[in-house]
Write an enzyme that holds these catalytic residues in place. Sequence first.
Site, PDB file in Angstrom:
ATOM      1  N   TYR B 192     -34.152  14.065 -23.517  1.00  0.00           N
ATOM      2  CA  TYR B 192     -34.938  13.787 -22.307  1.00  0.00           C
ATOM      3  C   TYR B 192     -34.006  13.453 -21.129  1.00  0.00           C
ATOM      4  CZ  TYR B 192     -39.580  13.398 -24.621  1.00  0.00           C
ATOM      5  OH  TYR B 192     -40.761  13.627 -25.276  1.00  0.00           O
ATOM      6  N   HIS B 221     -37.944   9.678 -16.114  1.00  0.00           N
ATOM      7  CA  HIS B 221     -36.965   8.766 -16.714  1.00  0.00           C
ATOM      8  C   HIS B 221     -35.937   8.346 -15.661  1.00  0.00           C
ATOM      9  CE1 HIS B 221     -38.281  11.962 -19.598  1.00  0.00           C
ATOM     10  NE2 HIS B 221     -38.944  10.910 -20.021  1.00  0.00           N
ATOM     11  N   GLU B 282     -44.553   5.974 -18.632  1.00  0.00           N
ATOM     12  CA  GLU B 282     -44.595   6.795 -19.853  1.00  0.00           C
ATOM     13  C   GLU B 282     -45.149   6.000 -21.032  1.00  0.00           C
ATOM     14  OE1 GLU B 282     -41.041   9.045 -20.812  1.00  0.00           O
ATOM     15  OE2 GLU B 282     -42.200  10.509 -21.929  1.00  0.00           O
ATOM     16  N   ARG B 288     -41.730   1.696 -27.533  1.00  0.00           N
ATOM     17  CA  ARG B 288     -43.000   0.983 -27.655  1.00  0.00           C
ATOM     18  C   ARG B 288     -42.853  -0.495 -27.961  1.00  0.00           C
ATOM     19  NH1 ARG B 288     -47.218   5.406 -30.169  1.00  0.00           N
ATOM     20  NH2 ARG B 288     -46.254   7.195 -29.160  1.00  0.00           N
TER      21      ARG B 288
END
Lengths: 339, 339
Positions: B192, B221, B282, B288
Amino acid sequence: MIIDCHGHYTTAPAAHTEWRASQLAAFREGRPAPGYPAISDDEIRESIEQNQLRLLRERGADMTIFSPRASAMAHHEGDLRVSEQWARACNDLIARVVGLFPETFIGVCQLPQSPGAPLDASAAELERCVTELGFAGCNLNPDPSGGRWTSPPLTDRYWYPIFEKMTELDVPAMVHVSASCNPVFHATGAHYINADTTAFMQLIQGDLFADFPGLRLVIPHGGGAVPYHWGRYRGLADMLGKPPLSEHVMRNVFFDTCVYHQPGIDLLCRVIDTGNILFGSEMVGAVRGIDPETGHHFDDTKRYIDAAALPEAGRAKIYSGNARRVYPRLDQALRERGL
Amino acid sequence: MIIDCHGHYTTAPAAHTEWRASQLAAFREGRPAPGYPAISDDEIRESIEQNQLRLLRERGADMTIFSPRASAMAHHEGDLRVSEQWARACNDLIARVVGLFPETFIGVCQLPQSPGAPLDASAAELERCVTELGFAGCNLNPDPSGGRWTSPPLTDRYWYPIFEKMTELDVPAMVHVSASCNPVFHATGAHYINADTTAFMQLIQGDLFADFPGLRLVIPHGGGAVPYHWGRYRGLADMLGKPPLSEHVMRNVFFDTCVYHQPGIDLLCRVIDTGNILFGSEMVGAVRGIDPETGHHFDDTKRYIDAAALPEAGRAKIYSGNARRVYPRLDQALRERGL
């Protein structure tokens, strides 16, 4: 004392670069490589005095850990034999620079990597450079395919022969790619930075330092994207069930200061422990111009470190203490000079 | 009003994800794909209410620009026909989410890209999503090969059909890769971020916005490594003979705030004009967990923006003004609601 951990011989005499072109042409045509040309000490002296040495003095640094031009390693060209010849020629030239300016330069070698080839030749060349030429480390290319990324991650056993030799000799590697032959990746604007980021993430995913607890890797260009995304990497390590980065990788991984503006260096110093940062500039290198916003060269990174909000002890570690710790053969050489 | 420009439907009902597995299995076996399963409104409602909607409310944001799960786009799987079916299924599901929560979500579509395939099908799907489903933009994958990087740079004419359709419809793209099938690249930790950096450097090298002066690209990002290395990019643009970045690319390029720690956001806000930054998190996405250093979720990026040293006018631009400018169809939808 101020030690620049990241300098390449980007100003090598033309005959050296021309020989490389002849070598590759001979390879393509199935002929043996021509003999390496005669290069005089004066040519080498001039190429250094007018460039790296002049800039070191102007900017106020004392030494450079010096290696062959990274973009010219081009491990994707030729084959293993071609890379062996080329690495030897480049490393011998670095040894001559060090011989002419022993107080200013110490050598780091290019390895004869080739896509898919085993790393025994690289281990052998590293041993030659350390034991015979007095070098202090090596540059390890995590992508010898030059932007095709066909090698396994650095944590794969494919790489273990070089890590074993580095451990045996107690020398570190800078993880540094070479030119990109993939048109999507600009070499110094994308491939270099991507490789730094990629290598760091591989180290998070794996457990390389369990097998090599003394191994030391310098990730250049300020660690790629890593310090800017330090929260992401802390979070990903956690999601992968790894220990905190300070234990998992940061006992073995170091970042240089090749970040070409003050805000970047400020972030680096704010996020990364000063024990993990080595002063570096990569001059004369990727970015050679003068920043119109400051009137100084982009790659005069000493200015940024001098201006960063750091305790003096931290700045001293960045300027020399860490380099002497990461490159013990440099430390030994300095001690022998009473430094 | 606070608009999160970067949310993916990572919590889609299991039947949707299972259908994808069946579709790919059928492709491998040369069979037609099975029929798409029935998914109830309640299932969709539950998958959103317990996740994205709950977190939006807890964190204090109002809307999300919502697109299919990026890592599941997997354009490297199957062929163009498979990608067309999958993109349509994903986009139709996003349209259902928007239909159930029209005040909270607006759609951005996945494109049916496939390595080497022309982009006409992507242009057609974008048109369908914008004109029939009311979507506000698309996600454009600069590497549909999934980490093999076999497509040309974004400035190549290969990509022009999608840029032409984006221009015609006046919608932006987020430049977002999908999963990596190359073991060297961890998807969210390397691929990414590398893609963001790579795309930006391609835009510096080329002159895309001379051909498409109204084109708008969001690099997610936090712009990959770019803001951290802003001096490098300013210097490289200069070495390539390009105008200053503010003229050459920053009229058309925007970065989101998916940078998961305070120092990174502080750097972003210090280096990049607030007119070029769009709030994004995101979530629920790549990272997470809860940051042990703060006690809050790494991806609760609103906390960092709230704490950043910004003038209120700049913060308002980041939170909503820029998103409404970059996504004019979102602005239109909000105006129709009197907002």
